[in-house]
Design a protein around this motif. Sequence first.
Motif, PDB file in Angstrom:
ATOM      1  N   PRO A  80       0.806  -1.219   0.000  1.00 56.58           N
ATOM      2  CA  PRO A  80       0.000   0.000   0.000  1.00 56.58           C
ATOM      3  C   PRO A  80       0.843   1.276   0.000  1.00 56.58           C
ATOM      4  O   PRO A  80       0.433   2.294  -0.521  1.00 56.58           O
ATOM      5  CB  PRO A  80      -0.821  -0.098   1.288  1.00 56.58           C
ATOM      6  CG  PRO A  80      -0.228  -1.190   2.086  1.00 56.58           C
ATOM      7  CD  PRO A  80       0.597  -2.035   1.181  1.00 56.58           C
ATOM      8  N   LEU A  81       2.039   1.227   0.578  1.00 54.83           N
ATOM      9  CA  LEU A  81       2.939   2.369   0.563  1.00 54.83           C
ATOM     10  C   LEU A  81       4.083   2.043  -0.384  1.00 54.83           C
ATOM     11  O   LEU A  81       4.884   1.141  -0.129  1.00 54.83           O
ATOM     12  CB  LEU A  81       3.485   2.645   1.971  1.00 54.83           C
ATOM     13  CG  LEU A  81       4.451   3.826   2.093  1.00 54.83           C
ATOM     14  CD1 LEU A  81       3.739   5.143   1.782  1.00 54.83           C
ATOM     15  CD2 LEU A  81       5.056   3.867   3.479  1.00 54.83           C
ATOM     16  N   GLN A  82       4.158   2.753  -1.490  1.00 54.94           N
ATOM     17  CA  GLN A  82       5.198   2.538  -2.479  1.00 54.94           C
ATOM     18  C   GLN A  82       6.427   3.358  -2.096  1.00 54.94           C
ATOM     19  O   GLN A  82       6.377   4.587  -2.084  1.00 54.94           O
ATOM     20  CB  GLN A  82       4.710   2.940  -3.875  1.00 54.94           C
ATOM     21  CG  GLN A  82       3.562   2.100  -4.374  1.00 54.94           C
ATOM     22  CD  GLN A  82       4.008   0.683  -4.665  1.00 54.94           C
ATOM     23  OE1 GLN A  82       4.836   0.448  -5.531  1.00 54.94           O
ATOM     24  NE2 GLN A  82       3.468  -0.266  -3.946  1.00 54.94           N
ATOM     25  N   VAL A  83       7.531   2.674  -1.771  1.00 51.71           N
ATOM     26  CA  VAL A  83       8.756   3.344  -1.368  1.00 51.71           C
ATOM     27  C   VAL A  83       9.668   3.487  -2.583  1.00 51.71           C
ATOM     28  O   VAL A  83       9.959   2.503  -3.264  1.00 51.71           O
ATOM     29  CB  VAL A  83       9.478   2.563  -0.248  1.00 51.71           C
ATOM     30  CG1 VAL A  83      10.816   3.211   0.094  1.00 51.71           C
ATOM     31  CG2 VAL A  83       8.595   2.463   0.986  1.00 51.71           C
ATOM     32  N   HIS A  84      10.098   4.729  -2.840  1.00 51.55           N
ATOM     33  CA  HIS A  84      10.987   5.039  -3.951  1.00 51.55           C
ATOM     34  C   HIS A  84      12.320   5.452  -3.335  1.00 51.55           C
ATOM     35  O   HIS A  84      12.408   6.478  -2.664  1.00 51.55           O
ATOM     36  CB  HIS A  84      10.397   6.149  -4.816  1.00 51.55           C
ATOM     37  CG  HIS A  84       9.039   5.807  -5.333  1.00 51.55           C
ATOM     38  ND1 HIS A  84       8.854   5.038  -6.454  1.00 51.55           N
ATOM     39  CD2 HIS A  84       7.800   6.084  -4.859  1.00 51.55           C
ATOM     40  CE1 HIS A  84       7.560   4.878  -6.659  1.00 51.55           C
ATOM     41  NE2 HIS A  84       6.895   5.500  -5.705  1.00 51.55           N
ATOM     42  N   LEU A  85      13.344   4.653  -3.560  1.00 49.73           N
ATOM     43  CA  LEU A  85      14.648   4.869  -2.955  1.00 49.73           C
ATOM     44  C   LEU A  85      15.539   5.685  -3.877  1.00 49.73           C
ATOM     45  O   LEU A  85      15.715   5.332  -5.037  1.00 49.73           O
ATOM     46  CB  LEU A  85      15.298   3.518  -2.647  1.00 49.73           C
ATOM     47  CG  LEU A  85      16.651   3.533  -1.974  1.00 49.73           C
ATOM     48  CD1 LEU A  85      16.537   4.084  -0.558  1.00 49.73           C
ATOM     49  CD2 LEU A  85      17.228   2.126  -1.933  1.00 49.73           C
ATOM     50  N   GLU A 185       0.350   7.483  -0.642  1.00 50.21           N
ATOM     51  CA  GLU A 185       0.632   6.173  -1.237  1.00 50.21           C
ATOM     52  C   GLU A 185       2.083   6.031  -1.660  1.00 50.21           C
ATOM     53  O   GLU A 185       2.547   4.936  -1.901  1.00 50.21           O
ATOM     54  CB  GLU A 185      -0.280   5.970  -2.447  1.00 50.21           C
ATOM     55  CG  GLU A 185      -1.740   5.869  -2.078  1.00 50.21           C
ATOM     56  CD  GLU A 185      -2.623   5.743  -3.302  1.00 50.21           C
ATOM     57  OE1 GLU A 185      -2.093   5.662  -4.430  1.00 50.21           O
ATOM     58  OE2 GLU A 185      -3.841   5.726  -3.138  1.00 50.21           O
ATOM     59  N   ASN A 186       2.805   7.139  -1.771  1.00 46.28           N
ATOM     60  CA  ASN A 186       4.188   7.117  -2.216  1.00 46.28           C
ATOM     61  C   ASN A 186       5.083   7.797  -1.192  1.00 46.28           C
ATOM     62  O   ASN A 186       4.713   8.807  -0.607  1.00 46.28           O
ATOM     63  CB  ASN A 186       4.341   7.848  -3.557  1.00 46.28           C
ATOM     64  CG  ASN A 186       3.685   7.094  -4.680  1.00 46.28           C
ATOM     65  OD1 ASN A 186       4.150   6.018  -5.042  1.00 46.28           O
ATOM     66  ND2 ASN A 186       2.616   7.624  -5.222  1.00 46.28           N
ATOM     67  N   LEU A 187       6.251   7.250  -1.002  1.00 44.96           N
ATOM     68  CA  LEU A 187       7.227   7.824  -0.094  1.00 44.96           C
ATOM     69  C   LEU A 187       8.594   7.740  -0.745  1.00 44.96           C
ATOM     70  O   LEU A 187       8.998   6.667  -1.210  1.00 44.96           O
ATOM     71  CB  LEU A 187       7.249   7.031   1.227  1.00 44.96           C
ATOM     72  CG  LEU A 187       8.345   7.409   2.231  1.00 44.96           C
ATOM     73  CD1 LEU A 187       8.071   8.792   2.813  1.00 44.96           C
ATOM     74  CD2 LEU A 187       8.432   6.370   3.316  1.00 44.96           C
ATOM     75  N   GLU A 188       9.265   8.895  -0.862  1.00 44.01           N
ATOM     76  CA  GLU A 188      10.635   8.890  -1.379  1.00 44.01           C
ATOM     77  C   GLU A 188      11.575   8.859  -0.206  1.00 44.01           C
ATOM     78  O   GLU A 188      11.443   9.644   0.728  1.00 44.01           O
ATOM     79  CB  GLU A 188      10.892  10.115  -2.249  1.00 44.01           C
ATOM     80  CG  GLU A 188      10.327   9.965  -3.627  1.00 44.01           C
ATOM     81  CD  GLU A 188      10.871  10.984  -4.608  1.00 44.01           C
ATOM     82  OE1 GLU A 188      11.676  11.840  -4.224  1.00 44.01           O
ATOM     83  OE2 GLU A 188      10.472  10.911  -5.776  1.00 44.01           O
ATOM     84  N   LEU A 189      12.522   7.958  -0.270  1.00 42.38           N
ATOM     85  CA  LEU A 189      13.514   7.804   0.785  1.00 42.38           C
ATOM     86  C   LEU A 189      14.882   8.085   0.193  1.00 42.38           C
ATOM     87  O   LEU A 189      15.321   7.405  -0.727  1.00 42.38           O
ATOM     88  CB  LEU A 189      13.445   6.383   1.357  1.00 42.38           C
ATOM     89  CG  LEU A 189      14.381   6.045   2.495  1.00 42.38           C
ATOM     90  CD1 LEU A 189      14.120   6.943   3.695  1.00 42.38           C
ATOM     91  CD2 LEU A 189      14.193   4.584   2.884  1.00 42.38           C
ATOM     92  N   TRP A 190      15.546   9.105   0.718  1.00 43.71           N
ATOM     93  CA  TRP A 190      16.877   9.492   0.246  1.00 43.71           C
ATOM     94  C   TRP A 190      17.907   8.865   1.154  1.00 43.71           C
ATOM     95  O   TRP A 190      17.835   8.986   2.372  1.00 43.71           O
ATOM     96  CB  TRP A 190      17.032  11.013   0.275  1.00 43.71           C
ATOM     97  CG  TRP A 190      16.261  11.717  -0.795  1.00 43.71           C
ATOM     98  CD1 TRP A 190      14.927  11.742  -0.971  1.00 43.71           C
ATOM     99  CD2 TRP A 190      16.815  12.512  -1.834  1.00 43.71           C
ATOM    100  NE1 TRP A 190      14.588  12.485  -2.054  1.00 43.71           N
ATOM    101  CE2 TRP A 190      15.736  12.995  -2.596  1.00 43.71           C
ATOM    102  CE3 TRP A 190      18.099  12.873  -2.176  1.00 43.71           C
ATOM    103  CZ2 TRP A 190      15.912  13.816  -3.709  1.00 43.71           C
ATOM    104  CZ3 TRP A 190      18.274  13.696  -3.269  1.00 43.71           C
ATOM    105  CH2 TRP A 190      17.194  14.168  -4.034  1.00 43.71           C
ATOM    106  N   VAL A 191      18.908   8.179   0.576  1.00 38.24           N
ATOM    107  CA  VAL A 191      19.982   7.568   1.345  1.00 38.24           C
ATOM    108  C   VAL A 191      21.310   8.061   0.832  1.00 38.24           C
ATOM    109  O   VAL A 191      21.544   8.098  -0.348  1.00 38.24           O
ATOM    110  CB  VAL A 191      19.919   6.024   1.220  1.00 38.24           C
ATOM    111  CG1 VAL A 191      21.026   5.394   2.005  1.00 38.24           C
ATOM    112  CG2 VAL A 191      18.562   5.517   1.656  1.00 38.24           C
TER     113      VAL A 191
END
Length: 191
Positions: A80-85, A185-191
């Motif tokens: 349900p939560l689309q993680v964009h790395l 619905e979308n979460l961008e994760l910066w690493v």
Amino acid sequence: MSLRNVYFSEELVPGEAVELDRAESRHLVKVLRARRGDSVGVLNGRGTAAKAVVEEIVESRRECCCRCRVESVRECSPLPLQVHLLVAPPRPKFMDSIIETATALGAASITPVLCERSVRMPTRPERWENAAITALKQSGNAFLPELRSELGFTDALGKSLERGYFGDIFEENQNSVPATIPSEENLELWV
């Protein structure tokens, strides 16, 4: 014993036979030691998982070919939560590990972001795709992440701001974890 998984990029239909490519056939027969009549899991990376039976194995010194008959197919729902790395690429072997871990955890996409102090490396789509497929098979995750082309930091930041996905989690106590995750619905994760 858990089901051994293989990757087949095309559509999976119950009752039909799928012929695995040379690399998948060799891995299934030589590494996983599958034999005729064994059950295997087949994943297509687009949300379809199937149970199949090894129907035929043809081996020679240089070639290996394996055909499996699909018994049942299951369509999996995306998270349900689309993680964009978005990741500043480290050395190549560490980037492979990041891709494998992100794939196993269900990341929807991975974008290399070239920063001022990033290790500059050539884009390696084949190597990264192989790392993602390996993780897909090991984890049983039915979805391959989209492996996006590299972006400069400014471009990546601009795209994040356009989509409204930008923020940070730095606080005075850096050991703390945010209490909530955005309900989008979308979460961008910066690493």
